[in-house]
Design a protein around this motif. Structure first.
Motif, PDB file in Angstrom:
ATOM      1  N   TRP A  29      13.978  -5.942  19.933  1.00 40.42           N
ATOM      2  CA  TRP A  29      13.734  -4.688  19.529  1.00 40.42           C
ATOM      3  C   TRP A  29      14.960  -3.698  19.634  1.00 40.42           C
ATOM      4  CZ3 TRP A  29      10.903  -0.457  22.710  1.00 40.42           C
ATOM      5  CH2 TRP A  29      10.850   1.000  21.974  1.00 40.42           C
ATOM      6  N   GLU A  30      15.214  -2.923  18.548  1.00 40.92           N
ATOM      7  CA  GLU A  30      16.391  -1.926  18.514  1.00 40.92           C
ATOM      8  C   GLU A  30      15.565  -0.643  18.223  1.00 40.92           C
ATOM      9  OE1 GLU A  30      18.987  -1.732  20.259  1.00 40.92           O
ATOM     10  OE2 GLU A  30      19.376  -4.210  20.426  1.00 40.92           O
ATOM     11  N   HIS A  31      15.894   0.657  18.750  1.00 41.53           N
ATOM     12  CA  HIS A  31      15.266   1.483  18.210  1.00 41.53           C
ATOM     13  C   HIS A  31      16.305   2.640  17.364  1.00 41.53           C
ATOM     14  CE1 HIS A  31      16.990   3.993  21.468  1.00 41.53           C
ATOM     15  NE2 HIS A  31      16.677   3.028  22.240  1.00 41.53           N
ATOM     16  N   ASN A  32      17.406   2.206  17.346  1.00 41.51           N
ATOM     17  CA  ASN A  32      18.576   2.814  16.532  1.00 41.51           C
ATOM     18  C   ASN A  32      19.098   2.028  15.516  1.00 41.51           C
ATOM     19  OD1 ASN A  32      21.575   3.486  16.468  1.00 41.51           O
ATOM     20  ND2 ASN A  32      20.819   5.467  17.376  1.00 41.51           N
ATOM     21  N   GLY A  33      19.462   2.918  14.388  1.00 41.57           N
ATOM     22  CA  GLY A  33      19.831   2.122  13.216  1.00 41.57           C
ATOM     23  C   GLY A  33      21.171   1.363  13.410  1.00 41.57           C
ATOM     24  N   ARG A  34      21.916   2.226  13.959  1.00 40.29           N
ATOM     25  CA  ARG A  34      23.486   1.397  14.306  1.00 40.29           C
ATOM     26  C   ARG A  34      23.481   0.499  15.202  1.00 40.29           C
ATOM     27  NH1 ARG A  34      27.824   1.138  11.807  1.00 40.29           N
ATOM     28  NH2 ARG A  34      27.600   3.388  11.019  1.00 40.29           N
ATOM     29  N   ALA A  35      22.645   0.526  16.277  1.00 39.44           N
ATOM     30  CA  ALA A  35      22.272  -0.562  17.329  1.00 39.44           C
ATOM     31  C   ALA A  35      21.698  -1.723  16.636  1.00 39.44           C
ATOM     32  CB  ALA A  35      21.719  -0.162  18.464  1.00 39.44           C
ATOM     33  N   LEU A  52      12.758   2.320   7.512  1.00 36.63           N
ATOM     34  CA  LEU A  52      13.594   3.088   6.635  1.00 36.63           C
ATOM     35  C   LEU A  52      13.963   4.393   7.231  1.00 36.63           C
ATOM     36  CD1 LEU A  52      14.449   3.662   3.684  1.00 36.63           C
ATOM     37  CD2 LEU A  52      12.372   4.775   3.179  1.00 36.63           C
ATOM     38  N   MET A  53      13.389   5.274   8.063  1.00 34.36           N
ATOM     39  CA  MET A  53      13.807   6.269   8.755  1.00 34.36           C
ATOM     40  C   MET A  53      14.246   5.964  10.259  1.00 34.36           C
ATOM     41  SD  MET A  53      13.827   8.323   6.080  1.00 34.36           S
ATOM     42  CE  MET A  53      14.425   9.982   6.930  1.00 34.36           C
ATOM     43  N   LEU A  54      15.582   6.001  10.267  1.00 34.88           N
ATOM     44  CA  LEU A  54      16.143   5.843  11.776  1.00 34.88           C
ATOM     45  C   LEU A  54      17.154   6.817  12.239  1.00 34.88           C
ATOM     46  CD1 LEU A  54      16.743   1.783  11.247  1.00 34.88           C
ATOM     47  CD2 LEU A  54      14.876   2.833  12.789  1.00 34.88           C
ATOM     48  N   PRO A  55      17.307   7.266  13.408  1.00 33.59           N
ATOM     49  CA  PRO A  55      18.563   7.758  14.135  1.00 33.59           C
ATOM     50  C   PRO A  55      19.637   7.013  13.926  1.00 33.59           C
ATOM     51  CG  PRO A  55      17.054   6.822  15.774  1.00 33.59           C
ATOM     52  CD  PRO A  55      16.514   6.639  14.628  1.00 33.59           C
ATOM     53  N   GLY A  56      20.957   7.449  13.826  1.00 32.45           N
ATOM     54  CA  GLY A  56      22.120   6.850  13.984  1.00 32.45           C
ATOM     55  C   GLY A  56      22.538   5.982  12.857  1.00 32.45           C
ATOM     56  N   MET A  57      21.674   5.706  11.821  1.00 28.83           N
ATOM     57  CA  MET A  57      21.947   4.798  10.854  1.00 28.83           C
ATOM     58  C   MET A  57      20.595   4.505   9.974  1.00 28.83           C
ATOM     59  SD  MET A  57      24.194   1.438  10.134  1.00 28.83           S
ATOM     60  CE  MET A  57      25.082   1.009   8.595  1.00 28.83           C
ATOM     61  N   GLU A  58      20.544   4.995   8.634  1.00 32.75           N
ATOM     62  CA  GLU A  58      19.252   5.084   8.002  1.00 32.75           C
ATOM     63  C   GLU A  58      19.128   3.532   7.642  1.00 32.75           C
ATOM     64  OE1 GLU A  58      18.818   4.757   4.270  1.00 32.75           O
ATOM     65  OE2 GLU A  58      16.810   5.519   4.192  1.00 32.75           O
ATOM     66  N   GLY A  59      17.717   3.418   7.314  1.00 27.32           N
ATOM     67  CA  GLY A  59      17.227   1.971   7.069  1.00 27.32           C
ATOM     68  C   GLY A  59      18.103   1.420   6.007  1.00 27.32           C
ATOM     69  N   ARG A  60      18.046   2.136   4.850  1.00 21.67           N
ATOM     70  CA  ARG A  60      18.750   1.601   3.719  1.00 21.67           C
ATOM     71  C   ARG A  60      20.074   1.148   3.902  1.00 21.67           C
ATOM     72  NH1 ARG A  60      14.630   4.546   0.241  1.00 21.67           N
ATOM     73  NH2 ARG A  60      15.886   6.279   0.626  1.00 21.67           N
ATOM     74  N   ASP A  61      20.667   2.174   4.578  1.00 20.68           N
ATOM     75  CA  ASP A  61      22.259   1.851   4.667  1.00 20.68           C
ATOM     76  C   ASP A  61      22.441   0.466   5.523  1.00 20.68           C
ATOM     77  OD1 ASP A  61      23.030   4.229   3.338  1.00 20.68           O
ATOM     78  OD2 ASP A  61      22.865   5.443   5.093  1.00 20.68           O
ATOM     79  N   VAL A  62      21.542   0.378   6.439  1.00 20.43           N
ATOM     80  CA  VAL A  62      21.658  -0.819   7.658  1.00 20.43           C
ATOM     81  C   VAL A  62      21.548  -1.903   6.519  1.00 20.43           C
ATOM     82  CG1 VAL A  62      20.527  -2.109   9.144  1.00 20.43           C
ATOM     83  CG2 VAL A  62      20.598   0.271   9.352  1.00 20.43           C
ATOM     84  N   CYS A  63      20.310  -1.930   5.454  1.00 19.49           N
ATOM     85  CA  CYS A  63      20.301  -3.113   4.741  1.00 19.49           C
ATOM     86  C   CYS A  63      21.700  -3.278   3.844  1.00 19.49           C
ATOM     87  CB  CYS A  63      18.839  -2.837   3.877  1.00 19.49           C
ATOM     88  SG  CYS A  63      18.623  -4.291   2.932  1.00 19.49           S
ATOM     89  N   ARG A  64      21.805  -2.247   3.154  1.00 16.24           N
ATOM     90  CA  ARG A  64      22.885  -2.363   2.276  1.00 16.24           C
ATOM     91  C   ARG A  64      24.367  -3.121   2.966  1.00 16.24           C
ATOM     92  NH1 ARG A  64      22.830   2.441   1.091  1.00 16.24           N
ATOM     93  NH2 ARG A  64      21.422   2.204  -0.911  1.00 16.24           N
ATOM     94  N   GLU A  65      24.633  -2.345   4.234  1.00 15.01           N
ATOM     95  CA  GLU A  65      25.754  -2.602   4.878  1.00 15.01           C
ATOM     96  C   GLU A  65      25.789  -4.066   5.493  1.00 15.01           C
ATOM     97  OE1 GLU A  65      28.671  -1.363   5.038  1.00 15.01           O
ATOM     98  OE2 GLU A  65      27.789   0.391   3.737  1.00 15.01           O
TER      99      GLU A  65
END
Length: 233
Positions: A29-35, A52-65
């Motif tokens: 489990w990670e509670h931050n998008g960047r982590a 989808l809505m995360l601190p540090g890095m939004e979920g769609r950006d996590v997915c895209r990256e």
């Protein structure tokens, strides 16, 4: 399965963690998008459950990256939003499946199991071919006239099913059963969304008409020659 949960709401995270571990899954489990992004880059998982809505890095950006970095791990996106526009944006970022909150744990587990089964999509040893389209199921590589198509795991699974049934009309119900592992459409137009995505890939080669819509019956993969009674759109 080995799962990564990226979710900032502790109540939801603990609910999901308890249920998945009780089902025998290994869950991080990670509670931050960047982590979560860094964890997914550095460690292999069967499926990533991504809010989808995360601190540090939004979920769609996590997915895209992750997709841009070449990570092919299947991604199930969680969101409180449920419009078609949100659905298309999530899939456009590279998500393989999509669930809206609130959700039943039983459905979440069933979706994860279906995604996990698709991790072995390359078990078969033969090559599927149709016109210039070639699917090497050992290497999990799709090419058109030698040029590679970069697909998500659900796109691979849908294309594989259409190519195996080449020349036959397949209903949306059969597609759902064989690709999504369900007899009910969890999102009213999810099959249509993925058909459009495959056609977009093929359009780069002028071959989008290989997938035709048979009005009132479903879809059919065929050679580029037109056939009467088939309507492409």
């Amino acid at each position: 399965m080995k799962l990564l949960l990226i979710e900032d709401e502790e109540r939801i995270a603990h609910f999901v963690l308890r249920g998945l571990m009780a089902e025998g899954h290994q869950v991080s489990w990670e509670h931050n998008g960047r982590a979560g992004f860094e964890r997914a880059l550095g460690e292999a998982f069967d499926v990533i459950i991504l809010d989808l809505m995360l601190p540090g890095m939004e979920g769609r950006d996590v997915c895209r990256e992750l997709r841009a970095a070449g990570i092919k791990t299947k991604i199930l996106m969680l969101t409180a939003m449920e419009t078609t526009a949100d659905l298309v944006k999530g899939f456009g970022a590279g998500a393989d499946d999509y669930m809206t909150k609130p959700f039943a744990f039983e459905e979440l587990n069933a979706r994860l199991l279906a995604l996990g089964r698709r991790s072995d999509v390359a078990i078969a040893t033969n090559i599927l071919e149709s016109g210039g389209l070639r699917f090497d199921r050992d290497a999990l590589v799709v090419t058109f006239d030698g040029t590679r198509l970069d697909l998500t795991s659900l796109e691979y699974a849908l294309l594989e099913f259409l190519m195996k049934e080449k020349g036959k009309v397949v209903s949306r119900a059969r597609i759902l059963q064989n690709v999504w592992g369900t007899v009910e459409d969890p999102l009213t137009n999810v099959v249509d969304v993925y058909i459009r995505r495959l056609r977009t890939h093929l359009a780069a080669f002028g071959a989008e008409k290989m997938i035709v819509t048979v009005r009132g019956r479903g879809y059919r993969l065929q050679e580029l020659e037109s056939e009467p009674g088939l309507i492409s759109r």
